[in-house]
Design a protein around this motif. Structure first.
Motif, PDB file in Angstrom:
ATOM      1  N   UNK A  53       0.863  -1.183   0.000  1.00  0.00           N
ATOM      2  CA  UNK A  53       0.000   0.000   0.000  1.00  0.00           C
ATOM      3  C   UNK A  53       0.901   1.235   0.000  1.00  0.00           C
ATOM      4  N   UNK A  54       0.673   2.166  -0.912  1.00  0.00           N
ATOM      5  CA  UNK A  54       1.534   3.344  -1.000  1.00  0.00           C
ATOM      6  C   UNK A  54       1.485   4.150   0.293  1.00  0.00           C
ATOM      7  N   UNK A  55       0.346   4.151   0.987  1.00  0.00           N
ATOM      8  CA  UNK A  55       0.281   4.838   2.278  1.00  0.00           C
ATOM      9  C   UNK A  55       1.223   4.199   3.293  1.00  0.00           C
ATOM     10  N   UNK A  56       1.286   2.892   3.312  1.00  0.00           N
ATOM     11  CA  UNK A  56       2.199   2.198   4.220  1.00  0.00           C
ATOM     12  C   UNK A  56       3.641   2.546   3.905  1.00  0.00           C
ATOM     13  N   UNK A  57       3.946   2.603   2.621  1.00  0.00           N
ATOM     14  CA  UNK A  57       5.319   2.933   2.215  1.00  0.00           C
ATOM     15  C   UNK A  57       5.706   4.333   2.676  1.00  0.00           C
ATOM     16  N   UNK A  58       4.816   5.307   2.470  1.00  0.00           N
ATOM     17  CA  UNK A  58       5.136   6.677   2.842  1.00  0.00           C
ATOM     18  C   UNK A  58       5.237   6.821   4.359  1.00  0.00           C
ATOM     19  N   UNK A  80      -2.858  19.304  -6.750  1.00  0.00           N
ATOM     20  CA  UNK A  80      -2.287  20.446  -6.036  1.00  0.00           C
ATOM     21  C   UNK A  80      -1.209  19.974  -5.052  1.00  0.00           C
ATOM     22  N   UNK A  81       0.014  20.508  -5.136  1.00  0.00           N
ATOM     23  CA  UNK A  81       1.093  20.023  -4.267  1.00  0.00           C
ATOM     24  C   UNK A  81       0.914  20.406  -2.806  1.00  0.00           C
ATOM     25  N   UNK A  82       0.164  21.467  -2.518  1.00  0.00           N
ATOM     26  CA  UNK A  82       0.025  21.950  -1.145  1.00  0.00           C
ATOM     27  C   UNK A  82      -1.322  21.626  -0.514  1.00  0.00           C
ATOM     28  N   UNK A  83      -2.390  21.770  -1.275  1.00  0.00           N
ATOM     29  CA  UNK A  83      -3.742  21.619  -0.721  1.00  0.00           C
ATOM     30  C   UNK A  83      -4.598  20.759  -1.643  1.00  0.00           C
ATOM     31  N   UNK A  93      -7.519   8.891   0.067  1.00  0.00           N
ATOM     32  CA  UNK A  93      -8.051   9.265  -1.240  1.00  0.00           C
ATOM     33  C   UNK A  93      -7.359  10.491  -1.839  1.00  0.00           C
ATOM     34  N   UNK A  94      -6.306  10.953  -1.173  1.00  0.00           N
ATOM     35  CA  UNK A  94      -5.492  12.038  -1.709  1.00  0.00           C
ATOM     36  C   UNK A  94      -4.411  11.438  -2.599  1.00  0.00           C
ATOM     37  N   UNK A  95      -4.226  12.003  -3.774  1.00  0.00           N
ATOM     38  CA  UNK A  95      -3.160  11.530  -4.661  1.00  0.00           C
ATOM     39  C   UNK A  95      -1.846  11.546  -3.886  1.00  0.00           C
ATOM     40  N   UNK A  96      -1.134  10.422  -3.812  1.00  0.00           N
ATOM     41  CA  UNK A  96       0.075  10.350  -2.977  1.00  0.00           C
ATOM     42  C   UNK A  96       1.057  11.484  -3.277  1.00  0.00           C
ATOM     43  N   UNK A  97       1.619  12.031  -2.235  1.00  0.00           N
ATOM     44  CA  UNK A  97       2.435  13.243  -2.316  1.00  0.00           C
ATOM     45  C   UNK A  97       3.559  13.193  -3.356  1.00  0.00           C
ATOM     46  N   UNK A  98       4.324  12.102  -3.489  1.00  0.00           N
ATOM     47  CA  UNK A  98       5.406  12.123  -4.484  1.00  0.00           C
ATOM     48  C   UNK A  98       4.929  12.329  -5.919  1.00  0.00           C
ATOM     49  N   UNK A 141       7.469  10.936 -11.484  1.00  0.00           N
ATOM     50  CA  UNK A 141       6.134  10.546 -11.046  1.00  0.00           C
ATOM     51  C   UNK A 141       5.107  11.653 -11.274  1.00  0.00           C
ATOM     52  N   UNK A 142       5.580  12.844 -11.564  1.00  0.00           N
ATOM     53  CA  UNK A 142       4.681  13.994 -11.710  1.00  0.00           C
ATOM     54  C   UNK A 142       4.283  14.223 -13.161  1.00  0.00           C
ATOM     55  N   UNK A 143       3.035  14.622 -13.353  1.00  0.00           N
ATOM     56  CA  UNK A 143       2.586  15.181 -14.619  1.00  0.00           C
ATOM     57  C   UNK A 143       1.599  16.286 -14.307  1.00  0.00           C
ATOM     58  N   UNK A 144       1.630  17.347 -15.082  1.00  0.00           N
ATOM     59  CA  UNK A 144       0.676  18.425 -14.909  1.00  0.00           C
ATOM     60  C   UNK A 144      -0.655  18.146 -15.565  1.00  0.00           C
ATOM     61  N   UNK A 145      -0.754  17.016 -16.263  1.00  0.00           N
ATOM     62  CA  UNK A 145      -1.969  16.694 -17.006  1.00  0.00           C
ATOM     63  C   UNK A 145      -2.920  15.856 -16.148  1.00  0.00           C
TER      64      UNK A 145
END
Length: 459
Positions: free
Chosen positions: A8-13, A147-150, A121-126, A136-140
């Motif tokens: 689980x990505x949450x567990x990893x983070x 949103x990186x902050x909120x 349910x938040x897109x994982x921070x990385x 891992x990032x795309x602006x599309x």
């Protein structure tokens, strides 16, 4: 013991540096795949990023099961949806392992189905860090999701798997009007058919549409696999298949050759084309992996409903009312007259009978959905959502059997029973409302999408 565990990505983070390294290795693998791309229009290397995404879909390319490079060959809207994507993910995972030189690396999953946990349910921070060199990032994507902050979380009603996991029937032929977990029984002829399973609609299609937004990568077949979150999203869908098997048992899966003997080709790490039969992949350990958790995500009340559900004989359900040609451009309300004797309908609504009620939104078409979802209500009680993801592809007339539109089926037995208990059920008619939904809340427009028919079945 399996070779690796998909985490689980949450567990990893939450784990800190060691967990983040799994995502850093994923980014490193993506970067290595992108270095092998020779341009966006003509990918030639099966181990490249653009080539692997083209297998799911390619702009302007007619979906086909015979393309020599397998482009545009994804299976959707049928009982082949889950096994085809399992083979696709496993091949991709092996390619990432190959590029990073670690055959013990495993693809994480994004579990957005957890109750009472908005952070899941938040897109994982990385994936939201617009930093130079972050593969891992795309602006599309939808800007509020990205949103990186909120960031705004995916709304729970679009991320839950509860309704799908309540369904103990894996797949049924098209002449059966009941809802299924995995989709309709069809021949393996074309990727798009009008037989979408409940899981493929919600959460699968909803997460695609909400993350992608109006024009992001995740919103269309032809671009979805270019978003790095696609692979974690589909790892979770694959995991939910394992959750379903844990609930109902492997014996509930299809057992005949039309399913088990069907083979899906893929490109392996040596660049050669190979294939796997469904019968060889239904047990994940045979592919070398298991999931960190296959516990059902449902609320205790949902799990109790699953445990108490009485098996019913399929095929006895009959049409009791319908409305034709319903546009979804704005809020749509239709009154559907119900046929049959009053007492018979009320008996079918009672919780202590094995009877079922289904609401089918059939032949849904539209080239330009203006929202990721269409929320469906029965007498003002929400019973589910129609995902926009896949509607344009099912509307496109090119290809054998294409242009037939999509059909989503909702089990409304509990909704009918609740209305009856409250004295709010009129056995002579029901009202069905379809509202364009988005992020956040109700959308103003639904685009050119419309349903050929909205039907009520009971039995």
């Amino acid at each position: 013991m399996p070779a690796w565990v998909r985490r689980d990505v949450q567990s990893l983070l939450a784990e800190g540096d060691s967990g983040r390294k799994v995502l850093e290795d994923y980014a490193r693998g993506i970067a290595a795949m992108r270095k092998r791309d020779n341009g966006p229009g003509d990918p030639k290397d099966p181990l490249s990023w653009r080539f692997q995404a083209a297998i799911h879909g390619f702009p302007g390319l007619e979906p086909s099961l015979t393309h020599p490079m397998l482009w545009g060959s994804c299976r959707h809207n049928s009982w082949f949806f889950l096994p085809w994507h399992r083979v696709y993910l496993r091949a991709f995972e092996r390619i990432v392992q190959h590029h990073i030189g670690d055959d013990g690396w495993s693809l994480p999953y994004w579990d957005y189905t957890k109750h009472d946990d908005d952070t899941s349910r938040i897109l994982p921070e990385p994936f939201r860090v617009p930093q130079r060199g972050n593969a891992l990032y795309t602006g599309k994507r939808h800007p509020q999701i990205n949103d990186p902050e909120d960031p705004v979380p995916v709304p729970f009603q679009y991320a839950t798997a509860d309704a799908a996991l309540k369904l103990g029937e894996f797949a049924l032929p098209g002449e059966h009007p009941e809802a299924t977990f995995a989709g309709g029984v069809v021949d393996d002829v074309t990727p798009v058919r009008a037989a979408r399973g409940s899981l493929e609609g919600t959460p699968h299609g909803q997460v695609h549409g909400v993350v992608g937004g109006d024009s992001g990568l995740m919103s269309r077949f032809e671009t979805a696999a270019l978003d790095p979150i696609f692979w974690l999203h589909h790892a979770n869908i694959d995991r939910l298949w394992e959750v379903w098997i844990k609930l109902y048992g492997a014996d509930a899966l299809p057992d005949g050759d039309p399913w088990l003997a069907t083979k899906f080709p893929y490109f392996d790490i040596d660049g050669t084309k190979k294939e796997l039969a469904i019968g060889d992949i239904v047990v994940t350990e045979n592919l070398g992996y298991v999931y960190e958790s296959t516990d059902p995500p449902g609320h205790p009340a949902v799990m109790a409903a699953i445990a108490a559900r009485t098996p019913v004989a399929m095929g006895d359900t009959r049409l009791v009312g319908a409305a034709s040609d319903v546009p979804f451009a704005t809020r749509a309300e239709v009154d559907i007259d119900l046929e049959g004797e009053r007492q018979g309908l009320l008996a079918a609504a009672a919780r202590n009978t094995p009877s079922r009620w289904y609401l089918r939104v059939e032949d849904v078409r539209g080239r330009n959905p203006a929202t990721p979802a269409y929320d469906v209500y029965l007498n003002d009680r929400r019973v589910g959502s129609i995902a926009s993801f896949g509607i344009p592809e099912a509307t496109e007339p090119r290809g054998e059997h294409a242009g037939t539109g999509l059909t989503d089926v909702f089990d409304i037995t509990d909704a009918i029973a609740d209305l009856d208990e409250e004295g709010a059920f009129d056995p002579s008619k029901v009202k069905v409302t379809v509202i364009p939904g988005g992020l956040p809340g109700q959308a103003k427009e639904g685009g050119d999408v419309r349903a050929g028919r909205i039907s009520i079945y009971a039995g």
